[in-house]
Design a protein around this motif. Sequence first.
Motif, PDB file in Angstrom:
ATOM      1  N   VAL A  45     -45.946  55.802  28.166  1.00 38.26           N
ATOM      2  CA  VAL A  45     -44.948  56.788  28.231  1.00 38.26           C
ATOM      3  C   VAL A  45     -45.387  57.920  27.171  1.00 38.26           C
ATOM      4  O   VAL A  45     -45.403  59.127  27.631  1.00 38.26           O
ATOM      5  N   ARG A 103     -46.610  55.156  39.791  1.00 41.03           N
ATOM      6  CA  ARG A 103     -45.587  54.465  39.363  1.00 41.03           C
ATOM      7  C   ARG A 103     -45.839  53.001  39.305  1.00 41.03           C
ATOM      8  O   ARG A 103     -45.386  52.125  38.448  1.00 41.03           O
ATOM      9  N   TYR A 107     -38.022  54.790  31.960  1.00 40.74           N
ATOM     10  CA  TYR A 107     -38.974  53.909  31.408  1.00 40.74           C
ATOM     11  C   TYR A 107     -38.326  52.689  30.748  1.00 40.74           C
ATOM     12  O   TYR A 107     -39.189  51.762  30.465  1.00 40.74           O
ATOM     13  N   LEU A 150     -46.608  51.184  36.114  1.00 39.70           N
ATOM     14  CA  LEU A 150     -45.690  51.017  35.183  1.00 39.70           C
ATOM     15  C   LEU A 150     -44.926  49.914  35.403  1.00 39.70           C
ATOM     16  O   LEU A 150     -44.301  49.117  34.620  1.00 39.70           O
ATOM     17  N   TYR A 183     -42.160  63.444  27.980  1.00 41.05           N
ATOM     18  CA  TYR A 183     -42.262  62.330  28.046  1.00 41.05           C
ATOM     19  C   TYR A 183     -42.771  61.567  26.578  1.00 41.05           C
ATOM     20  O   TYR A 183     -42.565  60.487  26.396  1.00 41.05           O
TER      21      TYR A 183
END
Length: 404
Positions: free
Chosen positions: A59, A27, A228, A30, A346
């Motif tokens: 993503v 993570r 996201y 991101l 996703y």
Amino acid sequence: MTTDARPDPRRVVLFLFLMVLVGLNLRPALSSLAPLLVRIGADTGLTPLAIGALTTLPVLCLGIFAPLAPWLAKRVGPEHTLALALGILILGLVLRGVPGVPLLFIGTLLVGAAIGIAGTLLPALVKRELPGGADLMTGVYTMALCLGGALGAGLSIPLANILGGWRFSLISWGLLAGLALLAWMTLMPRTPRSIATPPAGGSMRELLRQPLAWQVMVLMGSQSSLAYIVFGWLPTLLQARGYSEAEAGWMMGASVMVQLVSALGAPWLARFGRDQRPALLLVLGCVAAGLWLLLQSGENWRWPGVVLLGLGQGGSFSLALTLIVLRTANSRLAGKLSGLAQGGGYTLAAMGPLAVGVLLQLEVSMNVLTLVLLLIVALAAAFALLAGRDLRLDVGRDGRLFTR
């Protein structure tokens, strides 16, 4: 092959340690980007729409590359596939910080591909190594994801200030990924413990004919879209509401840190019954309330909003991953459903950050943005009512996949 009812405790502890270490890396790549978007835009001249594409790209790659994980695992083994994913992650993190806009996008693409492969493998590995407590161990894995996300969000601005720029801040996360790769290659047992081989059957074509598989996939996609959007745009939205760059980053980091509580607690809560719908609706309600408080209410409500958003998102992601385990009868099916749910989910989730980028490019009001986010929560709740039912995918004696 004989069934080993009692796993080796040392192997279990070692696997949990490695699972947490790998999870910590899935993570930050991101969440560390979002607090730096204003600096990146000012330095590179990227428009809000281009920034939206940058936040959407990883993503989208999660969805595109997730189905490759079962294919690679079948040919080179899950352990070597995970090591390959960590190596690609390191390369992407380094390239993302090298000067040049094309390398920023290429590195981001590689990061998304690596996370898509690794994230798809781990639920199946958990089901294989710890079949008796796979749902709770998925909660531990999700907790590691949330901790990594919190570290990425909270430390990206301080690291940029200390290291001398946003590029070095992004590259620095490659050190944590390098540590995970070294530990995985050194410590991961090379052969699985003695377990009963899951029955053959349950092709991807059969899986696509099962409504339950689609319901889990859309739930994964809709709640991931919200996650996201938060990773990619929440600091920017908070800065638009008047918060400073550092404060917006810390608010997102605090929200992700709160996810640790519900990421571990939600699967335990879901164990009170075979029906996970009440738990799913509870956490999605927290997401809706948190978004409303952060984007619509006054400054005095920002911390309750941070807490509610964190509790909701940690719980919803943990439960969505747990459903992959609970809705399958064996590790083979768990791997296939994981590939479908995370691959298709996703890909669907990628539309969220891009849509927010388009809306910001059109300069819509905060009221419109909030409404769009709440509609995504409503979509997730609708599919939670379907995927949360007490059903399971299994393979019959004739080798055909069915839902029972």
